[in-house]
Write a protein that holds these residues in place. Structure first.
Motif, mmCIF file in Angstrom:
data_model
loop_
_atom_site.group_PDB
_atom_site.id
_atom_site.type_symbol
_atom_site.label_atom_id
_atom_site.label_comp_id
_atom_site.label_asym_id
_atom_site.label_seq_id
_atom_site.Cartn_x
_atom_site.Cartn_y
_atom_site.Cartn_z
ATOM 1 N N THR A 50 0.836 -1.200 0.000
ATOM 2 C CA THR A 50 0.000 0.000 0.000
ATOM 3 C C THR A 50 0.875 1.256 0.000
ATOM 4 O O THR A 50 0.622 2.213 -0.741
ATOM 5 C CB THR A 50 -0.914 0.003 1.231
ATOM 6 N N THR A 53 2.344 1.645 -3.302
ATOM 7 C CA THR A 53 1.347 2.178 -4.235
ATOM 8 C C THR A 53 1.161 3.674 -4.010
ATOM 9 O O THR A 53 1.111 4.466 -4.964
ATOM 10 C CB THR A 53 0.013 1.439 -4.053
ATOM 11 N N ASN A 54 1.054 4.054 -2.705
ATOM 12 C CA ASN A 54 0.897 5.482 -2.396
ATOM 13 C C ASN A 54 2.105 6.276 -2.872
ATOM 14 O O ASN A 54 1.968 7.378 -3.417
ATOM 15 C CB ASN A 54 0.701 5.668 -0.895
ATOM 16 N N THR A 57 1.917 6.621 -6.479
ATOM 17 C CA THR A 57 0.926 7.643 -6.825
ATOM 18 C C THR A 57 1.486 9.040 -6.605
ATOM 19 O O THR A 57 1.347 9.937 -7.455
ATOM 20 C CB THR A 57 -0.338 7.443 -5.971
ATOM 21 N N LEU A 58 2.139 9.209 -5.421
ATOM 22 C CA LEU A 58 2.729 10.514 -5.130
ATOM 23 C C LEU A 58 3.810 10.868 -6.146
ATOM 24 O O LEU A 58 3.918 12.017 -6.589
ATOM 25 C CB LEU A 58 3.316 10.515 -3.714
#
Lengths: 245, 237
Positions: A50, A53-54, A57-58
């Motif tokens: 997670t 993934t974050n 994304t960032l």
């Protein structure tokens, strides 16, 4: 050889009890610990996934923002370049206009100064011509010059139109005869006779002197003037010179 | 020298004779249970050396069960693992001077074999039902029913005879050599007996797993094979 079934049964019960106790106090706790750690590891891996993934994304957002900043920077640079170009063109145009204005002003000033200089030179030349004419005249016989101008005056009157001659004859306040020097009585009579012959009838004559004429004889009425002197000739020549230039 | 086939009865509890093997078994039980209680204290998510060793044992056992049965090891772990541990400790108890391992007595091995026999029935019924369990005797066809019933008994019989023969013979040979040659001469044979005890415990546990798995698999409902479609010939019109 024989089998003791009591012992067989007792050993079977013993092993069953051992199976139950070990299952309860050994196998299950250890397996539970393994399972618990596997779950914890799974949770950690899930959290890590997670977080990854974050982070991705960032990172994508940062990359997008950076690209946006770069595009905005490019746009701002382009706009700044355009603005600078426009300002430079405007400044250059203004400078050119101002320079042209200065050039035009300078040219006008130069022309004006040249005109003034020319006028001054002309005036000086005229004055020089007058001085020369006066010096040359001083060497001539005044009576001869005067008679020459009288003849010229008579010719000029003869060249006038009939209306002009009529207006001279009808001058109510008489005709003023202007000469360089005072005219004696004999010359006045001669001049009166010559004008009478030129005009037919003659109004009253008034004789005055004006040294500005240099040499000559002129006729003046309130409405009419017939110039016949070197002063008028020089003025005419100066005007002609000015117009020629 | 006393015959190893004869049980040494220490005392009587009513009609029940308490033999040396039973007393040794109780001692082994106490050791295993107390050892389990001591070793499984303070189990943590981050394991130490002690916990890592315990988990290695459990994971190895689970892997063995999974590779043998192809099923989840949780339901078999307690039975198979305890069988292995008990037989191993019992076999190695022969290292204690003057102690006869319980597995060197016919009743103990017979009791273990009996438990395997009962566990086969238990797991067969619990996994495939009563009908499935009895159907396992008809594999691959009905003609094999008598042979399968006979096999289910003889294979159990062979298990406990194998275990008993190996352990008893080891104890017997060591006793003979010790009585003839002295105290230090049997040491190599005792080392060999350690290996034999480990191998026999492993064989007994693995055979128990294999028998249980065979019964469980045969008691499961079979999936009819579909008609093979290959080679498939396609013609273009």
């Amino acid at each position: 050889m024989s089998i003791d079934f009591w012992s067989l049964g007792l050993q079977a019960v013993n092993v069953i009890i051992l199976i139950w106790l070990l299952s309860r106090f050994f196998w299950r706790p250890v397996a539970a610990a393994i399972s618990k750690r596997q779950d914890a590891v799974g949770t950690l891996l899930s959290d890590a996934q997670t977080a990854k993934t974050n982070a991705d994304t960032l990172l994508a957002e940062v990359t997008t923002a950076r690209e946006g900043i770069a595009a905005e920077r490019e746009t701002m640079l382009t706009e700044a370049a355009k603005t600078a170009e426009i300002a430079a063109n405007l400044t250059l145009t203004n400078a050119q206009k101002q320079a042209q204005t200065l050039i035009d002003t300078a040219q006008l000033e130069s022309v004006r100064e040249a005109d003034a200089l020319r006028a001054e030179l002309t005036a000086q030349a005229t004055q020089l011509a007058v001085n020369i004419a006066q010096k040359l005249l001083s060497r001539l016989d005044t009576a001869v010059v005067q008679s020459a101008f009288v003849g010229l005056l008579v010719e000029a009157i003869g060249a006038l139109s009939a209306d002009d001659r009529q207006s001279l004859r009808a001058a109510d306040q008489g005709i003023e005869m202007v000469s360089t020097l005072d005219i004696n009585e004999q010359d006045k009579a001669t001049l009166t006779q010559a004008l009478g012959q030129a005009l037919g009838s003659l109004p009253a004559l008034t004789f005055v002197s004006d040294s500005e004429l240099i040499a000559g004889l002129e006729i003046k009425t309130p409405h009419f003037a017939l110039h016949n002197s070197w002063q008028s000739d020089l003025t005419t020549i100066a005007k002609a010179l000015n117009h020629a230039e | 020298m006393k015959s190893p086939l004869q049980a040494n009865v220490l005392f009587q509890l009513g009609p029940v004779p308490i033999t040396e093997a039973v007393i040794t078994t109780w001692a082994i039980m106490v050791v295993l249970i107390l050892g389990s209680l001591l070793l499984t204290r303070h189990l943590a998510t981050r394991p130490g050396k002690r916990q890592a060793m315990l988990e290695l044992i459990v994971v190895t056992l689970d892997t063995q069960i999974r590779e043998t049965t192809g099923a989840a090891p949780a339901s078999y772990r307690g039975f198979i693992g305890t069988l292995f541990l008990f037989i191993l400790v019992a076999n190695w108890s022969s290292l204690i001077p003057g102690l006869t391992p319980p597995t060197a007595q016919l009743e103990t091995d017979a009791a273990l074999a009996l438990l395997v026999f009962l566990s086969i029935i238990w797991f067969g019924i619990s996994k495939g039902g009563v009908r499935g369990y009895f159907k396992s005797f008809a594999a691959p066809n009905l003609i094999m029913i008598p042979l399968n019933i006979l096999e289910s008994v003889t294979r159990i019989f062979s298990m406990f005879v194998r275990l008993f023969g190996n352990v008893m013979s080891g104890v017997f040979v060591i006793g003979i050599v010790a009585s003839l040659a002295g105290l230090l001469v049997p040491i190599p044979l005792m080392a060999l007996d350690l290996l034999t005890g480990l191998v026999q415990a492993y064989i007994f546990a693995v055979l128990a797993m294999v028998f249980i798995t065979a019964t469980v698999e045969e008691s499961q409902p079979t999936v009819k094979d579909s008609t093979p479609v290959s080679p498939l010939l396609e013609r273009e019109s």
